[in-house]
Design a protein around this motif. Structure first.
Motif, PDB file in Angstrom:
ATOM      1  N   GLY A 137       0.778  -1.233   0.000  1.00  0.00           N
ATOM      2  CA  GLY A 137       0.000   0.000   0.000  1.00  0.00           C
ATOM      3  C   GLY A 137       0.807   1.279   0.000  1.00  0.00           C
ATOM      4  N   GLY A 138       2.124   1.175   0.058  1.00  0.00           N
ATOM      5  CA  GLY A 138       2.955   2.369   0.044  1.00  0.00           C
ATOM      6  C   GLY A 138       3.385   2.729  -1.367  1.00  0.00           C
ATOM      7  N   GLU A 139       4.065   3.877  -1.494  1.00  0.00           N
ATOM      8  CA  GLU A 139       4.635   4.326  -2.766  1.00  0.00           C
ATOM      9  C   GLU A 139       3.686   4.109  -3.941  1.00  0.00           C
ATOM     10  OE1 GLU A 139       7.550   6.362  -4.716  1.00  0.00           O
ATOM     11  OE2 GLU A 139       7.587   5.826  -2.605  1.00  0.00           O
ATOM     12  N   ASN A 140       2.600   4.842  -3.953  1.00  0.00           N
ATOM     13  CA  ASN A 140       1.561   4.835  -4.988  1.00  0.00           C
ATOM     14  C   ASN A 140       0.680   3.589  -4.981  1.00  0.00           C
ATOM     15  OD1 ASN A 140       2.481   7.310  -5.753  1.00  0.00           O
ATOM     16  ND2 ASN A 140       3.516   6.597  -7.582  1.00  0.00           N
ATOM     17  N   GLY A 141       0.747   2.805  -3.928  1.00  0.00           N
ATOM     18  CA  GLY A 141      -0.209   1.720  -3.757  1.00  0.00           C
ATOM     19  C   GLY A 141      -1.461   2.264  -3.087  1.00  0.00           C
ATOM     20  N   GLU A 142      -1.459   3.592  -2.866  1.00  0.00           N
ATOM     21  CA  GLU A 142      -2.591   4.331  -2.301  1.00  0.00           C
ATOM     22  C   GLU A 142      -2.976   3.852  -0.900  1.00  0.00           C
ATOM     23  OE1 GLU A 142      -5.003   6.533  -4.107  1.00  0.00           O
ATOM     24  OE2 GLU A 142      -3.660   6.771  -5.785  1.00  0.00           O
ATOM     25  N   ASN A 143      -2.005   3.298  -0.162  1.00  0.00           N
ATOM     26  CA  ASN A 143      -2.194   2.846   1.216  1.00  0.00           C
ATOM     27  C   ASN A 143      -3.193   1.715   1.375  1.00  0.00           C
ATOM     28  OD1 ASN A 143      -0.285   4.718   2.121  1.00  0.00           O
ATOM     29  ND2 ASN A 143      -1.838   6.313   2.192  1.00  0.00           N
ATOM     30  N   GLY A 144      -3.569   1.095   0.283  1.00  0.00           N
ATOM     31  CA  GLY A 144      -4.414  -0.089   0.338  1.00  0.00           C
ATOM     32  C   GLY A 144      -3.626  -1.253  -0.228  1.00  0.00           C
ATOM     33  N   LYS A 145      -3.747  -2.396   0.371  1.00  0.00           N
ATOM     34  CA  LYS A 145      -2.982  -3.553  -0.101  1.00  0.00           C
ATOM     35  C   LYS A 145      -3.364  -3.889  -1.537  1.00  0.00           C
ATOM     36  CE  LYS A 145      -1.626  -5.519   4.158  1.00  0.00           C
ATOM     37  NZ  LYS A 145      -0.816  -6.588   4.589  1.00  0.00           N
ATOM     38  N   GLN A 146      -2.346  -4.178  -2.325  1.00  0.00           N
ATOM     39  CA  GLN A 146      -2.525  -4.554  -3.724  1.00  0.00           C
ATOM     40  C   GLN A 146      -2.164  -6.034  -3.867  1.00  0.00           C
ATOM     41  OE1 GLN A 146      -3.703  -2.167  -5.818  1.00  0.00           O
ATOM     42  NE2 GLN A 146      -3.619  -0.758  -4.103  1.00  0.00           N
ATOM     43  N   GLU A 147      -2.922  -6.758  -4.648  1.00  0.00           N
ATOM     44  CA  GLU A 147      -2.656  -8.182  -4.835  1.00  0.00           C
ATOM     45  C   GLU A 147      -1.842  -8.480  -6.083  1.00  0.00           C
ATOM     46  OE1 GLU A 147      -3.218 -10.664  -2.650  1.00  0.00           O
ATOM     47  OE2 GLU A 147      -3.801  -9.003  -1.355  1.00  0.00           O
ATOM     48  N   PHE A 148      -1.782  -7.532  -7.007  1.00  0.00           N
ATOM     49  CA  PHE A 148      -1.026  -7.756  -8.234  1.00  0.00           C
ATOM     50  C   PHE A 148      -0.555  -6.427  -8.788  1.00  0.00           C
ATOM     51  CE2 PHE A 148      -4.907  -6.368 -10.008  1.00  0.00           C
ATOM     52  CZ  PHE A 148      -4.643  -5.942 -11.296  1.00  0.00           C
ATOM     53  N   ALA A 149       0.403  -6.508  -9.695  1.00  0.00           N
ATOM     54  CA  ALA A 149       0.909  -5.313 -10.365  1.00  0.00           C
ATOM     55  C   ALA A 149       1.007  -5.606 -11.855  1.00  0.00           C
ATOM     56  CB  ALA A 149       2.291  -4.942  -9.818  1.00  0.00           C
ATOM     57  N   VAL A 150       0.590  -4.655 -12.657  1.00  0.00           N
ATOM     58  CA  VAL A 150       0.729  -4.769 -14.109  1.00  0.00           C
ATOM     59  C   VAL A 150       2.144  -4.301 -14.448  1.00  0.00           C
ATOM     60  CG1 VAL A 150      -0.118  -3.983 -16.342  1.00  0.00           C
ATOM     61  CG2 VAL A 150      -1.730  -4.369 -14.472  1.00  0.00           C
ATOM     62  N   VAL A 151       2.906  -5.173 -15.086  1.00  0.00           N
ATOM     63  CA  VAL A 151       4.285  -4.866 -15.452  1.00  0.00           C
ATOM     64  C   VAL A 151       4.279  -4.319 -16.881  1.00  0.00           C
ATOM     65  CG1 VAL A 151       6.624  -5.774 -15.698  1.00  0.00           C
ATOM     66  CG2 VAL A 151       5.078  -6.748 -13.975  1.00  0.00           C
ATOM     67  N   THR A 152       4.826  -3.108 -17.032  1.00  0.00           N
ATOM     68  CA  THR A 152       4.836  -2.448 -18.341  1.00  0.00           C
ATOM     69  C   THR A 152       6.257  -2.029 -18.701  1.00  0.00           C
ATOM     70  OG1 THR A 152       4.523  -0.223 -17.463  1.00  0.00           O
ATOM     71  CG2 THR A 152       2.526  -1.499 -17.917  1.00  0.00           C
ATOM     72  N   ASP A 153       6.405  -1.471 -19.890  1.00  0.00           N
ATOM     73  CA  ASP A 153       7.670  -0.847 -20.250  1.00  0.00           C
ATOM     74  C   ASP A 153       7.720   0.520 -19.568  1.00  0.00           C
ATOM     75  OD1 ASP A 153       7.106   1.081 -23.122  1.00  0.00           O
ATOM     76  OD2 ASP A 153       5.547  -0.057 -22.115  1.00  0.00           O
ATOM     77  N   GLU A 154       8.873   1.185 -19.616  1.00  0.00           N
ATOM     78  CA  GLU A 154       9.054   2.478 -18.939  1.00  0.00           C
ATOM     79  C   GLU A 154       8.011   3.514 -19.342  1.00  0.00           C
ATOM     80  OE1 GLU A 154      11.072   3.731 -16.600  1.00  0.00           O
ATOM     81  OE2 GLU A 154      12.195   1.901 -16.285  1.00  0.00           O
ATOM     82  N   ARG A 155       7.617   3.512 -20.599  1.00  0.00           N
ATOM     83  CA  ARG A 155       6.675   4.519 -21.102  1.00  0.00           C
ATOM     84  C   ARG A 155       5.222   4.063 -20.990  1.00  0.00           C
ATOM     85  NH1 ARG A 155       9.200   6.105 -26.695  1.00  0.00           N
ATOM     86  NH2 ARG A 155       7.089   6.892 -26.948  1.00  0.00           N
ATOM     87  N   ARG A 156       4.986   2.930 -20.391  1.00  0.00           N
ATOM     88  CA  ARG A 156       3.641   2.364 -20.184  1.00  0.00           C
ATOM     89  C   ARG A 156       2.891   2.141 -21.493  1.00  0.00           C
ATOM     90  NH1 ARG A 156       0.764   5.831 -15.674  1.00  0.00           N
ATOM     91  NH2 ARG A 156       1.037   7.379 -17.273  1.00  0.00           N
ATOM     92  N   ARG A 157       3.612   1.781 -22.531  1.00  0.00           N
ATOM     93  CA  ARG A 157       2.969   1.553 -23.822  1.00  0.00           C
ATOM     94  C   ARG A 157       2.559   0.097 -24.000  1.00  0.00           C
ATOM     95  NH1 ARG A 157       5.910   4.259 -28.637  1.00  0.00           N
ATOM     96  NH2 ARG A 157       3.826   4.813 -29.289  1.00  0.00           N
TER      97      ARG A 157
END
Length: 177
Positions: A137-157
């Motif tokens: 939930g820290g560092e842009n997890g908006e203080n709520g627990k996240q169960e997964f993360a979308v992995v992208t390239d640096e430019r999010r394309r």
């Protein structure tokens, strides 16, 4: 001349060492096992995406065939990331009758809010400590627990994969202390 740096020194190396050794209460005991590893070391599976107009039954079948718990939802026209579909949550929606298997994915997906929101960019080069912080939930997890993360390239394309909290825990358990 002594080889020690006095306490309270303004030496940059000394300050960096203090930061690196400072305990972070949002990290687990397993975090010491990451030792410079990145998301790429998790070897996340390729993301499985569906379109908002796909029937829910198609998304369920696709997720079941690959044993995925989350699917990304992308635009049919330009492949832009629109949101995600949580299969455990989808099963609850189906069981309670809020959606049917013939409904479109758009009816059950979680849409990403684009206006006024900063998303943490998770790439293959993201350190695992940052990923765990995000999950907690820290560092842009908006203080709520996240169960997964979308992995992208640096430019999010491009969506490169999906990393889950379970992937991170398994990696840390397999890695020697």
């Amino acid at each position: 001349m002594s080889n020690t740096i006095p306490v309270g020194s303004n030496n940059v190396a000394s300050r960096m060492a203090d930061i690196a050794s400072a305990p972070n209460p949002q990290l687990s005991k397993l975090a010491t096992r990451y030792r410079g590893a990145t998301v790429e070391d998790l070897d996340p599976p390729s993301a499985l995406s569906c379109n908002p107009t796909d029937p829910i039954s198609h998304a369920l079948l696709s997720a079941f065939e690959r044993d995925y718990t989350h699917l990304t939802v992308v635009s049919f026209s330009n492949r832009a990331l629109l949101g995600y579909l949580s299969i455990p949550h989808l099963r609850i929606l189906l069981d309670t009758g809020k959606v049917k298997e013939t409904d479109e994915v758009s009816k059950a997906m979680v849409k990403f809010r684009r206006k006024g929101k900063v998303y943490k960019v998770i790439t293959m080069q993201t350190p695992l400590e940052e990923l765990e912080l995000f999950f907690n939930g820290g560092e842009n997890g908006e203080n709520g627990k996240q169960e997964f993360a979308v992995v992208t390239d640096e430019r999010r394309r491009f969506v490169l994969g999906v990393a889950t909290r379970t992937d991170l825990e398994e990696f840390a358990r397999r890695r020697p202390a």
